[in-house]
Design a protein around this motif. Structure first.
Motif, mmCIF file in Angstrom:
data_model
loop_
_atom_site.group_PDB
_atom_site.id
_atom_site.type_symbol
_atom_site.label_atom_id
_atom_site.label_comp_id
_atom_site.label_asym_id
_atom_site.label_seq_id
_atom_site.Cartn_x
_atom_site.Cartn_y
_atom_site.Cartn_z
ATOM 1 N N LEU A 167 0.885 -1.153 0.055
ATOM 2 C CA LEU A 167 0.102 -0.136 0.059
ATOM 3 C C LEU A 167 0.891 1.247 -0.197
ATOM 4 C CD1 LEU A 167 -2.772 1.140 0.190
ATOM 5 C CD2 LEU A 167 -2.538 1.001 2.590
ATOM 6 N N ALA A 168 0.394 2.193 -0.886
ATOM 7 C CA ALA A 168 1.089 3.508 -1.092
ATOM 8 C C ALA A 168 2.782 2.918 -1.558
ATOM 9 C CB ALA A 168 1.345 4.264 0.169
ATOM 10 N N CYS A 169 2.791 2.127 -2.549
ATOM 11 C CA CYS A 169 4.090 1.659 -3.065
ATOM 12 C C CYS A 169 5.204 2.302 -3.444
ATOM 13 C CB CYS A 169 3.730 0.435 -3.784
ATOM 14 S SG CYS A 169 3.153 1.004 -5.736
ATOM 15 N N GLY B 176 8.492 -14.802 -4.750
ATOM 16 C CA GLY B 176 7.337 -15.550 -5.368
ATOM 17 C C GLY B 176 5.879 -15.276 -4.893
ATOM 18 N N HIS B 177 5.626 -14.228 -4.282
ATOM 19 C CA HIS B 177 4.406 -13.917 -3.982
ATOM 20 C C HIS B 177 3.869 -13.105 -4.935
ATOM 21 C CE1 HIS B 177 4.539 -14.721 0.462
ATOM 22 N NE2 HIS B 177 5.859 -14.084 0.291
ATOM 23 N N PRO B 178 2.405 -13.139 -5.604
ATOM 24 C CA PRO B 178 1.706 -12.219 -6.258
ATOM 25 C C PRO B 178 1.553 -10.852 -5.510
ATOM 26 C CG PRO B 178 0.378 -14.050 -5.690
ATOM 27 C CD PRO B 178 1.635 -14.482 -5.049
ATOM 28 N N VAL B 179 2.019 -9.930 -6.117
ATOM 29 C CA VAL B 179 1.868 -8.652 -5.351
ATOM 30 C C VAL B 179 0.967 -7.551 -6.093
ATOM 31 C CG1 VAL B 179 3.225 -6.609 -4.595
ATOM 32 C CG2 VAL B 179 4.195 -8.745 -4.657
ATOM 33 N N LEU B 180 0.029 -6.773 -5.112
ATOM 34 C CA LEU B 180 -0.743 -5.803 -5.863
ATOM 35 C C LEU B 180 -0.191 -4.531 -5.054
ATOM 36 C CD1 LEU B 180 -3.264 -4.909 -7.278
ATOM 37 C CD2 LEU B 180 -4.558 -5.146 -4.961
ATOM 38 N N ALA B 181 0.387 -3.823 -5.974
ATOM 39 C CA ALA B 181 0.992 -2.603 -5.786
ATOM 40 C C ALA B 181 -0.086 -1.385 -5.981
ATOM 41 C CB ALA B 181 2.188 -2.366 -6.461
ATOM 42 N N VAL B 182 -0.281 -0.670 -4.882
ATOM 43 C CA VAL B 182 -1.331 0.580 -4.992
ATOM 44 C C VAL B 182 -0.802 1.742 -4.696
ATOM 45 C CG1 VAL B 182 -3.557 1.245 -4.062
ATOM 46 C CG2 VAL B 182 -3.131 -1.173 -4.365
ATOM 47 N N GLY C 157 5.189 -10.353 -11.903
ATOM 48 C CA GLY C 157 4.556 -10.658 -10.513
ATOM 49 C C GLY C 157 3.883 -9.447 -9.968
ATOM 50 N N ILE C 158 3.782 -8.596 -10.211
ATOM 51 C CA ILE C 158 3.522 -7.139 -9.637
ATOM 52 C C ILE C 158 2.116 -6.729 -10.524
ATOM 53 C CG2 ILE C 158 3.677 -4.743 -8.929
ATOM 54 C CD1 ILE C 158 6.811 -5.807 -8.668
ATOM 55 N N THR C 159 1.131 -6.766 -9.685
ATOM 56 C CA THR C 159 -0.274 -5.946 -10.606
ATOM 57 C C THR C 159 -0.113 -4.564 -9.941
ATOM 58 O OG1 THR C 159 -1.349 -7.997 -10.854
ATOM 59 C CG2 THR C 159 -2.624 -6.059 -10.632
ATOM 60 N N THR C 160 -0.408 -3.570 -10.657
ATOM 61 C CA THR C 160 -0.749 -2.265 -10.094
ATOM 62 C C THR C 160 -2.003 -1.614 -10.191
ATOM 63 O OG1 THR C 160 0.104 -1.080 -12.157
ATOM 64 C CG2 THR C 160 1.800 -1.605 -10.532
ATOM 65 N N ILE C 161 -2.520 -1.045 -9.336
ATOM 66 C CA ILE C 161 -3.570 -0.155 -9.352
ATOM 67 C C ILE C 161 -3.534 1.236 -8.755
ATOM 68 C CG2 ILE C 161 -5.800 0.007 -8.269
ATOM 69 C CD1 ILE C 161 -5.825 -2.930 -8.038
ATOM 70 N N GLN C 162 -3.839 2.076 -9.614
ATOM 71 C CA GLN C 162 -3.736 3.505 -9.255
ATOM 72 C C GLN C 162 -5.083 3.917 -8.356
ATOM 73 O OE1 GLN C 162 -3.311 6.365 -12.534
ATOM 74 N NE2 GLN C 162 -3.671 8.320 -11.087
#
Length: 189
Positions: A32-34, A47-53, A67-72
């Motif tokens: 969060l707040a990556c 090896g973790h799937p990551v959600l970067a916000v 492996g990183i999905t980003t969300i604005q």
């Protein structure tokens, strides 16, 4: 970039986050707040799937990677709602960011047996520069109180001055949600 994120190295993970990253069980991690993604990359490499916000599209472009999905998202915006399900994340990492109204939703998004790693500036940091506004500084013991209110078990906690990456006053916590194998191992269960 918020006042609290102004002095963060863009490429090197926090020593606190590195220290406890291995405790996060298999599963998705929320950064969060990556910012530029230094912790997202650390968890993705493990090896973790990551959600970067983050609210900053430029920072998210730096954070993006395998492996990183980003969300604005600007979760501080008036009328913004927490977009993540209860119990979704095996790990949640937050560094150099503080928006107190998010605490309840943030903690509820931690999966059973999940690990929270949180590190940000605390009261007293104003002597070193920014951040200096109380909105961006944790009060004495605030992370401990928030974790206890959420039913988390504290693995480690620090509140005080640091010299690296620059002089600052920080609070940091690593805590586990109920059912954590880490807590069972510590308690000898």
């Amino acid at each position: 970039m918020s006042e609290a994120q102004a002095h963060v190295p863009l490429d090197q993970p926090s020593a606190w986050v590195r220290r406890f990253a291995g405790l996060v069980p298999a599963g998705e991690v929320l950064d969060l707040a990556c910012g530029g993604g230094r912790h997202a990359r650390l968890f993705a490499a493990a090896g973790h799937p990551v959600l970067a916000v983050d609210r900053d599209p430029v920072a998210l472009a730096r954070a993006a990677g395998p492996g990183i999905t980003t969300i604005q998202a600007d979760l501080e915006e008036a009328g913004a709602t927490w977009p993540f399900a209860i119990g979704r994340f095996a790990g949640i990492v937050v560094t150099n960011y503080l928006h107190r109204p998010l605490f309840p939703q943030l903690f509820r998004s931690l999966a059973p047996a999940g690990i929270l790693i949180y590190e940000t500036f605390a009261a007293g940091n104003e002597q070193f520069g920014k951040p200096s506004r109380p909105d961006f500084l944790l009060r004495r013991g605030e992370l401990l109180d928030a974790a206890a209110s959420a039913g988390l078990t504290v693995i480690a906690y620090e509140d005080g001055c640091v010299d690296h990456p620059r002089p600052a006053v920080v609070q940091r916590i690593c805590a586990a949600s109920p059912g954590s194998a880490v807590i069972a191992a510590i308690l000898g269960a």
